[in-house]
Design a protein around this motif. Structure first.
Motif, PDB file in Angstrom:
ATOM      1  N   ALA A  32      69.870 140.708  92.207  1.00 11.84           N
ATOM      2  CA  ALA A  32      70.267 140.193  90.896  1.00 11.84           C
ATOM      3  C   ALA A  32      70.303 141.291  89.843  1.00 11.84           C
ATOM      4  N   HIS A  33      69.446 142.295  89.987  1.00 13.58           N
ATOM      5  CA  HIS A  33      69.421 143.379  89.003  1.00 13.58           C
ATOM      6  C   HIS A  33      70.729 144.152  88.983  1.00 13.58           C
ATOM      7  N   VAL A  34      71.351 144.320  90.132  1.00 19.72           N
ATOM      8  CA  VAL A  34      72.639 145.017  90.216  1.00 19.72           C
ATOM      9  C   VAL A  34      73.766 144.121  89.720  1.00 19.72           C
ATOM     10  N   ASP A  35      73.801 142.898  90.210  1.00 19.54           N
ATOM     11  CA  ASP A  35      74.888 141.982  89.858  1.00 19.54           C
ATOM     12  C   ASP A  35      74.898 141.670  88.364  1.00 19.54           C
ATOM     13  N   ALA A  36      73.741 141.331  87.817  1.00 20.64           N
ATOM     14  CA  ALA A  36      73.668 140.940  86.402  1.00 20.64           C
ATOM     15  C   ALA A  36      73.950 142.120  85.485  1.00 20.64           C
ATOM     16  N   THR A  37      73.446 143.298  85.850  1.00 23.05           N
ATOM     17  CA  THR A  37      73.680 144.482  85.026  1.00 23.05           C
ATOM     18  C   THR A  37      75.153 144.861  85.020  1.00 23.05           C
ATOM     19  N   HIS A  38      75.799 144.761  86.167  1.00 21.63           N
ATOM     20  CA  HIS A  38      77.234 145.046  86.244  1.00 21.63           C
ATOM     21  C   HIS A  38      78.017 144.073  85.362  1.00 21.63           C
ATOM     22  N   GLY A  56      60.578 141.989  80.687  1.00 24.58           N
ATOM     23  CA  GLY A  56      60.114 141.695  82.037  1.00 24.58           C
ATOM     24  C   GLY A  56      60.661 142.725  82.999  1.00 24.58           C
ATOM     25  N   ALA A  57      60.527 143.991  82.623  1.00 25.77           N
ATOM     26  CA  ALA A  57      61.202 145.088  83.325  1.00 25.77           C
ATOM     27  C   ALA A  57      60.692 145.329  84.733  1.00 25.77           C
ATOM     28  N   GLY A  58      59.479 144.898  85.025  1.00 25.45           N
ATOM     29  CA  GLY A  58      58.936 145.154  86.356  1.00 25.45           C
ATOM     30  C   GLY A  58      58.843 146.638  86.633  1.00 25.45           C
ATOM     31  N   THR A  59      59.383 147.073  87.765  1.00 20.28           N
ATOM     32  CA  THR A  59      59.321 148.485  88.152  1.00 20.28           C
ATOM     33  C   THR A  59      60.500 149.295  87.639  1.00 20.28           C
ATOM     34  N   GLY A  60      61.392 148.652  86.881  1.00 15.20           N
ATOM     35  CA  GLY A  60      62.487 149.395  86.263  1.00 15.20           C
ATOM     36  C   GLY A  60      63.807 149.356  87.006  1.00 15.20           C
ATOM     37  N   LEU A  61      64.006 148.369  87.861  1.00 12.75           N
ATOM     38  CA  LEU A  61      65.250 148.277  88.601  1.00 12.75           C
ATOM     39  C   LEU A  61      66.456 148.101  87.678  1.00 12.75           C
ATOM     40  N   VAL A  62      66.301 147.284  86.642  1.00 18.64           N
ATOM     41  CA  VAL A  62      67.399 147.062  85.698  1.00 18.64           C
ATOM     42  C   VAL A  62      67.692 148.337  84.920  1.00 18.64           C
ATOM     43  N   GLY A  63      66.653 149.053  84.529  1.00 19.24           N
ATOM     44  CA  GLY A  63      66.847 150.298  83.795  1.00 19.24           C
ATOM     45  C   GLY A  63      67.647 151.314  84.582  1.00 19.24           C
ATOM     46  N   VAL A  64      67.356 151.436  85.857  1.00 21.86           N
ATOM     47  CA  VAL A  64      68.109 152.360  86.715  1.00 21.86           C
ATOM     48  C   VAL A  64      69.570 151.933  86.788  1.00 21.86           C
ATOM     49  N   ALA A  65      69.804 150.631  86.968  1.00 23.48           N
ATOM     50  CA  ALA A  65      71.175 150.136  87.049  1.00 23.48           C
ATOM     51  C   ALA A  65      71.924 150.365  85.738  1.00 23.48           C
ATOM     52  N   LEU A  66      71.243 150.158  84.612  1.00 25.82           N
ATOM     53  CA  LEU A  66      71.870 150.400  83.310  1.00 25.82           C
ATOM     54  C   LEU A  66      72.193 151.874  83.114  1.00 25.82           C
ATOM     55  N   SER A  67      71.283 152.735  83.503  1.00 29.49           N
ATOM     56  CA  SER A  67      71.492 154.177  83.308  1.00 29.49           C
ATOM     57  C   SER A  67      72.676 154.685  84.117  1.00 29.49           C
ATOM     58  N   SER A  70      76.051 154.005  81.929  1.00 31.74           N
ATOM     59  CA  SER A  70      76.385 154.831  80.761  1.00 31.74           C
ATOM     60  C   SER A  70      75.192 155.675  80.362  1.00 31.74           C
ATOM     61  N   SER A  71      75.483 156.853  79.828  1.00 34.67           N
ATOM     62  CA  SER A  71      74.430 157.735  79.311  1.00 34.67           C
ATOM     63  C   SER A  71      74.170 157.473  77.826  1.00 34.67           C
ATOM     64  N   GLU A  72      74.893 156.520  77.247  1.00 34.81           N
ATOM     65  CA  GLU A  72      74.775 156.227  75.822  1.00 34.81           C
ATOM     66  C   GLU A  72      73.742 155.138  75.527  1.00 34.81           C
ATOM     67  N   LEU A  73      73.066 154.638  76.547  1.00 34.14           N
ATOM     68  CA  LEU A  73      72.145 153.527  76.371  1.00 34.14           C
ATOM     69  C   LEU A  73      70.711 154.030  76.214  1.00 34.14           C
ATOM     70  N   SER A  74      70.067 153.613  75.142  1.00 39.06           N
ATOM     71  CA  SER A  74      68.666 153.927  74.884  1.00 39.06           C
ATOM     72  C   SER A  74      67.832 152.738  75.351  1.00 39.06           C
ATOM     73  N   LEU A  75      67.011 152.941  76.385  1.00 39.48           N
ATOM     74  CA  LEU A  75      66.347 151.829  77.058  1.00 39.48           C
ATOM     75  C   LEU A  75      64.865 151.744  76.710  1.00 39.48           C
ATOM     76  N   VAL A  76      64.417 150.520  76.462  1.00 42.97           N
ATOM     77  CA  VAL A  76      63.015 150.225  76.192  1.00 42.97           C
ATOM     78  C   VAL A  76      62.584 149.133  77.159  1.00 42.97           C
ATOM     79  N   ALA A  77      61.442 149.322  77.793  1.00 43.99           N
ATOM     80  CA  ALA A  77      60.940 148.341  78.755  1.00 43.99           C
ATOM     81  C   ALA A  77      59.708 147.638  78.202  1.00 43.99           C
ATOM     82  N   CYS A  78      59.596 146.350  78.528  1.00 41.87           N
ATOM     83  CA  CYS A  78      58.333 145.646  78.278  1.00 41.87           C
ATOM     84  C   CYS A  78      58.022 144.772  79.482  1.00 41.87           C
ATOM     85  N   ASP A  79      56.745 144.657  79.773  1.00 42.49           N
ATOM     86  CA  ASP A  79      56.307 143.875  80.922  1.00 42.49           C
ATOM     87  C   ASP A  79      54.842 143.507  80.736  1.00 42.49           C
ATOM     88  N   LEU A  80      54.430 142.473  81.433  1.00 42.70           N
ATOM     89  CA  LEU A  80      53.040 142.035  81.393  1.00 42.70           C
ATOM     90  C   LEU A  80      52.114 143.017  82.108  1.00 42.70           C
TER      91      LEU A  80
END
Length: 210
Positions: A32-38, A56-67, A70-80
């Motif tokens: 889902a992290h790949v499909d939804a990010t795409h 709810g970033a978890g281990t950062g799978l979405v962040g990797v997919a976002l990066s 594009s290189s123009e995205l500034s990413l912030v993660a939050c998680d429990l």
């Protein structure tokens, strides 16, 4: 004071952090992290600088997919889970990581982010529908809020939540009625973890903050 469910959930993900990606991707077939990010990337201008919260970033799978989009995205993660956030840091794609409890007030000021994603989080015993109110609060007007949920999650409240809490379907409709957001995309149902349970399905939603 954090309730017992929050503490227990944090402990589960702390203990799972080192094997999480192998378990969910290799064994359960989670993508889902790949499909939804795409899909999200198809709805924004990837050439424009954007500050994005991965909730709810978890281990950062979405962040990797976002990066990778594009290189123009500034990413912030939050998680429990702080252990999960340590895995996030190792990815090297997030500018900041923050501990936060979804369903409670997030540690960010109003309209701090251009966009927000919350992928693979809303499932049984996950955060409550109050999370959506906070997503609306921290995203700038005109920004996108992209999230997935296991399909039947929209029909129930948090299992141990207060009686007056509305479910996800009702909350989504209420935010539309309040003119807080408008829906711009809804996917077909797809298997959430096909390698483990092909009958459990999820959808991706994208709303525009108004």
């Amino acid at each position: 004071m954090e309730d017992e469910l929050v503490i227990a959930t944090e402990q589960i993900f702390d203990n799972w952090s080192r094997t999480y990606e192998k378990d969910v991707i290799e064994m359960q077939g989670y993508s889902a992290h790949v499909d939804a990010t795409h899909t999200f990337g198809q709805h924004i201008d990837l050439s424009k600088k954007s500050r994005i919260l991965d909730a709810g970033a978890g281990t950062g799978l979405v962040g990797v997919a976002l990066s990778q989009l594009s290189s123009e995205l500034s990413l912030v993660a939050c998680d429990l889970s702080m252990a999960m956030l340590q895995e996030c840091r190792k990815k090297g794609v997030y500018e900041e990581v923050h501990r936060a409890i979804l369903g409670e007030r997030l540690p960010f000021v109003d309209q701090q982010f251009d966009h927000l994603l919350c992928i693979g989080v809303f499932q049984p015993c996950g955060p409550s529908s109050r999370s959506l109110d906070e997503f609306v609060r921290v995203v700038k007007r005109g920004g996108l809020i992209c999230f997935t949920h296991v399909s039947y999650v929209q029909y129930r409240n948090r299992l141990t939540g207060p009686d007056e809490e509305v479910g996800f379907l009702e909350k989504r409709k209420q935010l539309e009625k309040d003119q807080a957001w408008v829906q711009v995309y809804e996917s077909e149902e797809k298997p959430f973890t096909p390698g483990q349970d092909p009958d459990t399905l999820y959808r991706t939603h994208i709303y525009r903050r108004t």
